[in-house]
Write an enzyme that holds these catalytic residues in place. Structure first.
Site, mmCIF file in Angstrom:
data_model
loop_
_atom_site.group_PDB
_atom_site.id
_atom_site.type_symbol
_atom_site.label_atom_id
_atom_site.label_comp_id
_atom_site.label_asym_id
_atom_site.label_seq_id
_atom_site.Cartn_x
_atom_site.Cartn_y
_atom_site.Cartn_z
ATOM 1 N N SER A 216 -30.897 -45.731 -8.532
ATOM 2 C CA SER A 216 -30.275 -45.464 -7.247
ATOM 3 C C SER A 216 -28.753 -45.388 -7.390
ATOM 4 O O SER A 216 -28.241 -44.622 -8.193
ATOM 5 C CB SER A 216 -30.700 -46.539 -6.236
ATOM 6 O OG SER A 216 -30.320 -46.186 -4.922
ATOM 7 N N ASP B 8 -39.791 -40.500 -2.391
ATOM 8 C CA ASP B 8 -38.485 -41.116 -2.152
ATOM 9 C C ASP B 8 -37.827 -40.482 -0.929
ATOM 10 O O ASP B 8 -37.462 -39.310 -0.951
ATOM 11 C CB ASP B 8 -37.607 -40.932 -3.391
ATOM 12 C CG ASP B 8 -36.359 -41.777 -3.361
ATOM 13 O OD1 ASP B 8 -35.958 -42.196 -2.262
ATOM 14 O OD2 ASP B 8 -35.783 -42.029 -4.435
ATOM 15 N N HIS C 112 -23.559 -36.777 -31.008
ATOM 16 C CA HIS C 112 -24.917 -36.297 -30.729
ATOM 17 C C HIS C 112 -25.122 -34.860 -31.178
ATOM 18 O O HIS C 112 -26.046 -34.190 -30.704
ATOM 19 C CB HIS C 112 -25.220 -36.415 -29.235
ATOM 20 C CG HIS C 112 -25.137 -37.807 -28.711
ATOM 21 N ND1 HIS C 112 -26.129 -38.750 -28.903
ATOM 22 C CD2 HIS C 112 -24.150 -38.441 -28.015
ATOM 23 C CE1 HIS C 112 -25.775 -39.889 -28.334
ATOM 24 N NE2 HIS C 112 -24.583 -39.728 -27.792
#
EC number: 3.1.1.111
Length: 469
Positions: free
Chosen positions: A247, A322, A418
């Site tokens: 959230s 949701d 990465h």
């Protein structure tokens, strides 16, 4: 006293000691780690958090370095006279005062209801039970951290590195960022904890025993000291750190991975791209101008913008029931299968458009948008199957592109922790049909649907690490 009675008494004393260890007033706890404890080992300037003075000016100062934008409050460019500047400031003063008053009263209570003292008092028995469970069942270690603005942050660490059978997940630490009414004692950390990961939970400033007031800049300061604590005191390598935000916790989670791009992975659960659409949903329409200004100046939870600054693996968990992060309708129950207004959709589109702009141009964005309308796992799978996506071909294409980039950038800083930096221009020269298939493949790898409401606890098997190419 018999031997059995002695053992019982010893066990009772031990339980009293454990109970005292987490019910003792937090203000009396010794400080385990400070934000400046790592200065002696050469802290990188790129990981600069806000100073006490800068915290009052907002998180914009911190974003300026990473996002490359103009800092808030920087003198305007050009030859504007001081009189014009003064006149402009006087014109904006009433709006600024109204925005400040709203932010420090009703606004803060709505954005961070967990900081209301009445709620903390009501939940105190449950919070103590949660601490008891973490300490006794998972051998949790509570610690007090001090952020650069002086706030004391309450944390709980569960170390699973030496836990039997945890050789797969235990070496990874999941830093959990709770929602606006969540506490580590009874929050989202239960899913990765029960899945076998090492877990570090912390409470927002003003939540539980953490001191301060929960504004974005203070949240960023708290997150900064939590990450430094994990790296330098708990001794987890950056690649083994997974940041999990639920959230509103998506703001601090994306801030951490934006500021520390070498962190291993990011998982966002039931979060949103921007707070403004959600704030406008619950506030009167006549307040639109004031609401937008208040959010932008005091609660600028720019999750999508920060997410695009992280180059590592990302997984978005979208909850199909949701109604909290959905803008469908206005203050009415969400109809079953209505996921079109979920702000997680915009978050995925922003991420994919940043990372794969060629694939997501026109046909790619359109097909992903239609795929996001699937209101159930069955509808999603049927839509995906209709396009006959060849996953082996998609993987081969992406790996081939990455290999070419690594050859061209070998030995250069642009390679990053990465691999080659985003955006990737993969997909040039492909037909529209193949671009659509590749876009669907990427969307499914970055977003996972969970049939649950916003506040339902995530099941341990639902918590997964992001896809890696």
């Amino acid at each position: 006293m018999c031997v059995i009675c002695f053992v019982k008494a010893l066990v009772r004393v031990f339980k009293i000691y454990l109970t005292a260890s987490y019910t003792y007033p937090f203000r009396g706890w010794p400080v385990a780690f400070r934000w400046d404890d790592v200065r002696a080992v050469g802290r990188s300037s790129s990981h600069r958090a806000l100073t006490c003075a800068a915290a009052a000016a907002g998180v914009w100062l911190l974003r300026d370095e990473t996002l490359g934008g103009d800092a808030l409050g920087r003198p305007p460019r050009g030859a504007r006279s001081q009189a014009q500047c003064l006149l402009q400031q006087l014109r904006e003063l009433p709006g600024q005062l109204a925005s400040y008053a709203l932010a420090h009263s009703l606004g803060r209570w709505l954005v961070y209801p967990g900081s209301v003292s009445l709620m903390t008092r009501a939940l105190l028995p449950l919070l103590q039970q949660g601490q008891e469970r973490l300490v006794e069942r998972y051998h949790g270690r509570r610690a007090k951290l001090v952020a650069c603005d002086g706030n004391e942050i309450d944390t709980m660490f569960m170390d699973r590195r030496q836990h039997p059978g945890s050789h797969v997940h235990g070496p990874r630490l999941v830093i959990c960022c709770e929602g606006n009414a969540g506490f580590y004692e009874m929050g989202c950390l239960s899913a990765p904890l029960e899945a076998g990961y090492s877990v570090l939970g912390w409470n927002h400033p003003g939540f539980g025993s953490s001191t301060g007031v929960p504004f974005p800049q203070h949240d960023a300061n708290a997150m900064d000291v939590v990450v430094e604590y994990a790296l330098h005191r708990l001794h987890f390598p950056p690649a083994h750190l997974v940041v999990y935000g639920w959230s509103v916790g998506g703001f601090t989670a994306t801030w951490a991975t934006m500021t520390y791009p070498e962190l291993g992975a990011l998982v966002l659960d039931a979060t949103f791209d921007d707070l403004v659409p959600l704030a406008l949903k619950v506030m009167p329409h006549s307040w639109k101008g004031l609401v937008v200004r208040t959010v932008r100046e005091h609660f600028n939870l720019n999750v999508a913008e920060q997410l695009c600054c992280y180059p590592g693996p990302v997984l978005l968990l979208r909850r199909t029931q949701d109604d909290v992060v959905s803008t469908s309708g206005r203050l009415r129950p969400l109809s079953p299968g209505d996921v079109e207004g979920n702000r997680g959709n915009e978050l995925l589109l922003r991420l994919l458009e940043h990372r794969y702009p060629v694939v997501m141009a026109r046909e790619g964005r359109a097909v992903v948008t239609r795929w996001l309308r699937a209101g159930s796992l069955a509808q999603e799978a049927a839509f995906y199957a209709r396009y006959r996506v060849d996953e082996d071909w998609c993987l081969a294409l992406l790996r081939s592109y990455r290999a070419r980039c690594e050859e061209e950038l070998e030995g250069e800083e642009a390679l990053g922790p990465h691999g080659p930096a985003f955006p990737w221009l993969v997909g040039q020269g492909l037909s529209s049909r193949r671009r659509r298939r590749l876009a669907l493949f990427l969307a499914r790898k970055h977003l996972k649907n969970v049939e649950a409401t916003h506040f339902s606890p995530l099941e341990p098997e639902e918590f997964q690490l992001p896809w890696r190419l």
